[in-house]
Design an enzyme around this catalytic site. Structure first.
Site, PDB file in Angstrom:
ATOM      1  N   ASP A  20      41.882  36.747  73.475  1.00 15.69           N
ATOM      2  CA  ASP A  20      41.635  35.719  74.501  1.00 15.69           C
ATOM      3  C   ASP A  20      40.301  35.971  75.194  1.00 15.69           C
ATOM      4  OD1 ASP A  20      42.140  33.510  76.045  1.00 15.69           O
ATOM      5  OD2 ASP A  20      43.383  34.575  77.506  1.00 15.69           O
ATOM      6  N   ASN A  68      47.206  25.301  70.133  1.00 15.25           N
ATOM      7  CA  ASN A  68      45.753  25.100  70.006  1.00 15.25           C
ATOM      8  C   ASN A  68      45.393  23.782  69.319  1.00 15.25           C
ATOM      9  OD1 ASN A  68      44.936  28.624  69.473  1.00 15.25           O
ATOM     10  ND2 ASN A  68      44.989  27.458  71.375  1.00 15.25           N
TER      11      ASN A  68
HETATM   12  C1  FPP Z   1      41.179  32.331  72.663  1.00 15.59           C
HETATM   13  O1  FPP Z   1      40.039  32.179  73.438  1.00 15.59           O
HETATM   14  C2  FPP Z   1      40.900  32.410  71.243  1.00 15.59           C
HETATM   15  C3  FPP Z   1      41.291  31.501  70.318  1.00 15.59           C
HETATM   16  C4  FPP Z   1      42.033  30.290  70.658  1.00 15.59           C
HETATM   17  C5  FPP Z   1      41.040  31.647  68.902  1.00 15.59           C
HETATM   18  C6  FPP Z   1      40.588  32.984  68.389  1.00 15.59           C
HETATM   19  C7  FPP Z   1      39.513  32.748  67.411  1.00 15.59           C
HETATM   20  C8  FPP Z   1      38.541  33.599  67.062  1.00 15.59           C
HETATM   21  C9  FPP Z   1      38.474  34.975  67.555  1.00 15.59           C
HETATM   22  C10 FPP Z   1      37.430  33.199  66.167  1.00 15.59           C
HETATM   23  C11 FPP Z   1      37.802  32.798  64.766  1.00 15.59           C
HETATM   24  C12 FPP Z   1      38.882  33.602  64.156  1.00 15.59           C
HETATM   25  C13 FPP Z   1      38.882  34.130  62.906  1.00 15.59           C
HETATM   26  C14 FPP Z   1      40.106  34.795  62.458  1.00 15.59           C
HETATM   27  C15 FPP Z   1      37.759  34.129  62.009  1.00 15.59           C
HETATM   28  P1  FPP Z   1      39.985  30.956  74.423  1.00 15.59           P
HETATM   29  O2  FPP Z   1      39.183  29.892  73.761  1.00 15.59           O
HETATM   30  O3  FPP Z   1      41.354  30.508  74.841  1.00 15.59           O
HETATM   31  O4  FPP Z   1      39.230  31.594  75.645  1.00 15.59           O
HETATM   32  P2  FPP Z   1      39.332  31.154  77.157  1.00 15.59           P
HETATM   33  O5  FPP Z   1      40.701  31.513  77.648  1.00 15.59           O
HETATM   34  O6  FPP Z   1      38.280  31.989  77.814  1.00 15.59           O
HETATM   35  O7  FPP Z   1      39.042  29.693  77.229  1.00 15.59           O
END
Ligand code: FPP
Length: 256
Positions: A20, A68
């Protein structure tokens, strides 16, 4: 052992991570959210290598939750693209290391190109013996439990399962990856302290480590800190300290 060094004893066998903070990492730098996801891929690469180098057998990464899908189309499209690129660029290293790539979730919702990339990666690494890298994709813990219940109801209708004999072991055998042991350690980055529908069944006895570090900044030292935190805990599986110390705690509720 030098102070702060990681002990090789009592390493978790299975680490699960809620990655996250990508969006906030980007916003803090005046960047688009997708730039945070792009930076997050670098953390994925490093952590996958570290887990393998340390000899741990299972790493499960929460790459895309069922919730998501509700994000803006541009973000969903970019996350799918990043996954496809990651798979095509890192499959060779997985082969060299002998890592098996696996996925869990409602994969039928993935776009065709993403599904094809996932299927290729899973198929080409399926016989690799040196650990599992598991991506939770289009995954939700409640959905997984519902899917297991649906299978069980069908099996009961066919007379293959007796509802009176249903127990936790039989139920767990209908989850997405029944052969994978429950996570010992659950890590959540991004300064939040919630489960977000991740591995609801499997984390019953996981130790939880949260950190304020945003996922794109998460590196080997942070993983080692999480492992040290895990090593400092006493896992009692509902028993007393005395029972654990006399060895009755071995093979507790965390095993399946
Ligand atoms: C949460 O951060 C993360 C995700 C929803 C997706 C995770 C994806 C990656 C690490 C990149 C691609 C993955 C792979 C396996 C290649 P958020 O967007 O919810 O962060 P925030 O809470 O700060 O908005």
């Amino acid at each position: 052992m030098p102070p702060g060094a990681l002990s090789g004893e009592r390493l978790p066998r299975h680490i699960a991570i809620i990655m996250d903070g990508n969006g906030r990492w980007a916003a803090d730098r005046g960047l688009e959210r997708n730039r945070g996801h792009l930076a997050g891929v670098e953390s994925v690469k490093e952590i996958v290598r570290c887990v393998h180098d340390l000899g741990m057998e299972y790493l499960t990464l929460y790459a895309f939750s069922s919730e998501n899908w509700n994000r803006p189309d541009t973000e969903v499209t970019e996350l799918m693209r990043l996954l496809e690129v990651y798979l095509s660029e890192n499959i060779e290293e997985a082969q060299e290391r002998g890592v098996r790539l696996r996925v869990m979730g409602r994969l039928d919702r993935l776009p065709d190109a993403t599904r094809a990339a996932v299927d290729r990666a899973v198929e080409s690494t399926q016989d690799n013996p040196n650990g599992d890298l598991i991506f939770a994709l289009s995954y939700g813990g409640r959905g997984e439990i519902v899917d297991a219940a649906r299978q069980l109801i069908r099996a009961a209708e066919l007379g293959e399962v007796d509802p009176d004999l249903l127990d936790e072991k039989t139920f767990a055998a209908h989850l997405y990856l029944p052969d994978v042991p429950d996570p010992d350690l659950l890590v959540r980055t991004g300064d939040e302290c919630r489960i977000s529908n991740f591995l609801l069944w499997q984390i019953a006895y996981a130790e939880i480590h949260t950190t304020a570090v945003m996922w794109p900044d998460f590196r080997r030292e942070h993983l080692e800190e999480a492992i040290r935190d895990y090593q400092s805990r006493e896992r009692r599986f509902g028993m007393t300290s005395a029972q654990v110390e006399t060895g009755m705690g071995e093979g507790g509720a965390g095993e399946r």
